[in-house]
Structures are given as structure tokens and as C-alpha cells.
Design a protein around this motif. Structure first.
Motif, PDB file in Angstrom:
ATOM      1  N   GLY A  17       9.755  -2.061  -7.854  1.00  0.00           N
ATOM      2  CA  GLY A  17       8.564  -2.433  -6.976  1.00  0.00           C
ATOM      3  C   GLY A  17       9.078  -3.145  -5.806  1.00  0.00           C
ATOM      4  O   GLY A  17       8.686  -2.955  -4.862  1.00  0.00           O
ATOM      5  N   LEU A  18      10.014  -4.414  -6.033  1.00  0.00           N
ATOM      6  CA  LEU A  18      10.445  -5.199  -5.237  1.00  0.00           C
ATOM      7  C   LEU A  18      11.618  -4.395  -4.259  1.00  0.00           C
ATOM      8  O   LEU A  18      11.533  -4.839  -3.110  1.00  0.00           O
ATOM      9  N   ASN A  19      12.422  -3.585  -4.750  1.00  0.00           N
ATOM     10  CA  ASN A  19      13.441  -2.870  -4.124  1.00  0.00           C
ATOM     11  C   ASN A  19      12.471  -1.894  -3.065  1.00  0.00           C
ATOM     12  O   ASN A  19      13.051  -1.767  -1.968  1.00  0.00           O
ATOM     13  N   HIS A  20      11.532  -1.233  -3.494  1.00  0.00           N
ATOM     14  CA  HIS A  20      10.830  -0.279  -2.810  1.00  0.00           C
ATOM     15  C   HIS A  20      10.089  -1.194  -1.809  1.00  0.00           C
ATOM     16  O   HIS A  20       9.754  -0.569  -0.534  1.00  0.00           O
ATOM     17  N   GLY A  43       0.593  -1.153  -0.019  1.00  0.00           N
ATOM     18  CA  GLY A  43      -0.150   0.068   0.055  1.00  0.00           C
ATOM     19  C   GLY A  43       0.812   1.190  -0.019  1.00  0.00           C
ATOM     20  O   GLY A  43       0.143   2.276  -0.070  1.00  0.00           O
ATOM     21  N   GLN A  44       2.187   1.090   0.434  1.00  0.00           N
ATOM     22  CA  GLN A  44       2.996   2.323   0.202  1.00  0.00           C
ATOM     23  C   GLN A  44       3.514   2.667  -0.836  1.00  0.00           C
ATOM     24  O   GLN A  44       4.293   3.806  -1.234  1.00  0.00           O
ATOM     25  N   LEU A  45       3.440   1.679  -1.721  1.00  0.00           N
ATOM     26  CA  LEU A  45       4.278   1.856  -3.247  1.00  0.00           C
ATOM     27  C   LEU A  45       3.558   2.478  -4.049  1.00  0.00           C
ATOM     28  O   LEU A  45       2.394   2.830  -3.964  1.00  0.00           O
ATOM     29  N   PRO A  46       4.324   3.484  -5.137  1.00  0.00           N
ATOM     30  CA  PRO A  46       3.501   4.095  -6.099  1.00  0.00           C
ATOM     31  C   PRO A  46       2.440   3.313  -6.915  1.00  0.00           C
ATOM     32  O   PRO A  46       2.878   1.933  -7.015  1.00  0.00           O
ATOM     33  N   GLY A  47       1.262   3.669  -7.370  1.00  0.00           N
ATOM     34  CA  GLY A  47       0.395   3.032  -7.934  1.00  0.00           C
ATOM     35  C   GLY A  47       0.897   2.076  -8.883  1.00  0.00           C
ATOM     36  O   GLY A  47       0.404   0.830  -9.069  1.00  0.00           O
ATOM     37  N   LEU A  48       1.406   2.636  -9.955  1.00  0.00           N
ATOM     38  CA  LEU A  48       2.144   2.016 -11.054  1.00  0.00           C
ATOM     39  C   LEU A  48       2.825   0.553 -10.760  1.00  0.00           C
ATOM     40  O   LEU A  48       2.553  -0.569 -11.194  1.00  0.00           O
ATOM     41  N   GLN A  49       3.978   0.669  -9.848  1.00  0.00           N
ATOM     42  CA  GLN A  49       4.659  -0.353  -9.139  1.00  0.00           C
ATOM     43  C   GLN A  49       3.712  -1.330  -8.425  1.00  0.00           C
ATOM     44  O   GLN A  49       4.064  -2.540  -8.409  1.00  0.00           O
ATOM     45  N   ARG A  50       2.921  -0.906  -7.727  1.00  0.00           N
ATOM     46  CA  ARG A  50       1.895  -1.869  -6.842  1.00  0.00           C
ATOM     47  C   ARG A  50       1.124  -2.607  -7.489  1.00  0.00           C
ATOM     48  O   ARG A  50       0.967  -3.884  -7.566  1.00  0.00           O
ATOM     49  N   ARG A  51       0.516  -2.053  -8.865  1.00  0.00           N
ATOM     50  CA  ARG A  51      -0.213  -2.768  -9.911  1.00  0.00           C
ATOM     51  C   ARG A  51       0.537  -3.857 -10.585  1.00  0.00           C
ATOM     52  O   ARG A  51       0.122  -4.984 -10.757  1.00  0.00           O
ATOM     53  N   THR A  52       1.797  -3.674 -10.851  1.00  0.00           N
ATOM     54  CA  THR A  52       2.551  -4.253 -11.513  1.00  0.00           C
ATOM     55  C   THR A  52       3.107  -5.754 -10.790  1.00  0.00           C
ATOM     56  O   THR A  52       3.110  -6.696 -11.172  1.00  0.00           O
ATOM     57  N   LEU A  53       3.338  -5.212  -9.406  1.00  0.00           N
ATOM     58  CA  LEU A  53       3.834  -6.473  -8.774  1.00  0.00           C
ATOM     59  C   LEU A  53       2.586  -7.397  -8.279  1.00  0.00           C
ATOM     60  O   LEU A  53       2.572  -8.537  -8.342  1.00  0.00           O
ATOM     61  N   ALA A  54       1.364  -6.696  -8.159  1.00  0.00           N
ATOM     62  CA  ALA A  54       0.133  -7.433  -7.952  1.00  0.00           C
ATOM     63  C   ALA A  54      -0.123  -8.332  -9.159  1.00  0.00           C
ATOM     64  O   ALA A  54      -0.364  -9.730  -8.876  1.00  0.00           O
ATOM     65  N   GLU A  55       0.090  -7.844 -10.098  1.00  0.00           N
ATOM     66  CA  GLU A  55      -0.253  -8.631 -11.518  1.00  0.00           C
ATOM     67  C   GLU A  55       0.645  -9.710 -11.783  1.00  0.00           C
ATOM     68  O   GLU A  55       0.483 -10.834 -12.137  1.00  0.00           O
ATOM     69  N   ALA A  56       1.944  -9.478 -11.324  1.00  0.00           N
ATOM     70  CA  ALA A  56       3.104 -10.309 -11.709  1.00  0.00           C
ATOM     71  C   ALA A  56       3.314 -11.519 -10.746  1.00  0.00           C
ATOM     72  O   ALA A  56       3.468 -12.508 -10.982  1.00  0.00           O
TER      73      ALA A  56
END
Length: 201
Positions: free
Chosen positions: A178-181, A137-150
Motif C-alpha cells: 500500500g505504501l509503495n502504491h 483514494g486511488q489505491l485498491p480497497g484492501l490496501q486503502r483500508r489497511t493503511l487507514a487502519e494502520a
């Protein structure tokens, strides 16, 4: 962290400071905020209301004794309390496992340790899952969405790239950043070791 959550945490930080100065009113306010979610969590993890109450009591007693141990660099007050609750629950499960082990005269070969470790592993899995959810929930929206989908969908990174009409390298970069953050967010919450393995304090 949104403005409402930030203000909420600032209130709790102020109460911790006042608790350190001996304020009973500040402790009452903190108690009223945290017990409604600490107690159900402890009860769910331990499966026993009295033990859950004892675990919460231990955590809050530690807050009274050492409110200065809260480190804002490692997350919110609630995350700090959740980590302490996890530790208390694990301690109680270990003691429970030792009692069971003593009552077992001669455990059958191959069945001695595994069942005893499961309660602790279950607690860790549940608490870690919640920590990951909060960190995402603390990640930027695009990174959060990418990790969730991946990681939570059945599609490959190549399929995501085709669906989003971006180069495969772009998807891979988003996952990597995203993983780094995510790791940094978990480090602040006390759920991941800093890179290099050393943690101060």
C-alpha cells in the motif's frame, strides 16, 4: 479513478489542447470548472481574498501561456493546477515573510526565523494532506483500508491481524504494498520524489 472522474479529466485535457490552439471558449469552460475550488483554497491558505485572486490569476495565466506543460503521466489536470497553486501561494508567503523580516529591526534571539516559516509549513501540511487523501483514494480497497487502519487508528498491526483473522505477515505485506502504491500515486501528482531521487522534466 472512476468513470465520471476520468471523463471529467478528459474534458479538461481537451480544453487545454484547445486553449493551446487559441480557443477562448475552451478557456472559459476551464475557468468555470476550476475557479470555484481554486479560489477558496487559495483564500484559505493565504488568508486574503485579493492575494488569493492574484494567485489564481497567475496560475490561469500560466495555463494560457503554456497549456502543453500539463503531463497526464503525473496526475489529473486538477492535481496539476493544485501543485501550481501551492507554488504560487508559497512564493507569496515567502515575499510576505521577507517584508516582515525587513520591518523587524533586531529580532529577538531564538524567535527570528521560526514564526516566519510557519505560514509556509502550514500551507505545505494542508496541501500535502489533501494530496495524500487523493492518493489514498486511488489505491485498491484492501490496501486503502489497511493503511487507514494502520496509520489512523490506535491499533497495532498485530491487533489488526487478530481482528481480521489473518497472519501478521499478511498485514505487513498489505502495508508495504500500500505504501509503495501510495508513493507512486504521489509521484504522479508531483508530491513525492521518484525512488533514486532523480526527476526528469
Amino acid at each position: 479513478m472512476n468513470a465520471m472522474a476520468r471523463n471529467h479529466n478528459e474534458d479538461m485535457v481537451r480544453w487545454l489542447k484547445e486553449i493551446g490552439e487559441g480557443s477562448e471558449e475552451a478557456f472559459d469552460r476551464l475557468y468555470g470548472q476550476v475557479v470555484p475550488w481554486l479560489l477558496p483554497m487559495a483564500r484559505h491558505l493565504l488568508g486574503d481574498r485579493m492575494e488569493a485572486e492574484d494567485a489564481c490569476h497567475d496560475v490561469l495565466l500560466e495555463v494560457i501561456r503554456h497549456p502543453e506543460r500539463y503531463d497526464p503521466e503525473r496526475g489529473t489536470v486538477e492535481a496539476w493546477l493544485a501543485v501550481q497553486l501551492r507554488s504560487r501561494c508559497l512564493d507569496r508567503l515567502r515575499k510576505r515573510s521577507k517584508i516582515v523580516l525587513k520591518e523587524e529591526a533586531e529580532p529577538i534571539a531564538g524567535f527570528g526565523r521560526e514564526p516566519l516559516s510557519r505560514p509556509e509549513e502550514t500551507v505545505l501540511a494542508r496541501m500535502q494532506g489533501e494530496a495524500v487523501r487523493l492518493a489514498l483514494g486511488q489505491l485498491p480497497g484492501l490496501q486503502r483500508r489497511t493503511l487507514a487502519e494502520a496509520y489512523f487508528s490506535s491499533r497495532s498491526q498485530r491487533e489488526l491481524a487478530e481482528d481480521w483473522q489473518v497472519p501478521l505477515g499478511t498485514v505487513k505485506s498489505r502495508v508495504r504494498y500500500g505504501l509503495n502504491h501510495l508513493r507512486k500515486a504521489l509521484e504522479k501528482m508531483g508530491w513525492a520524489e521518484p525512488e533514486g531521487g532523480d526527476r526528469h522534466g
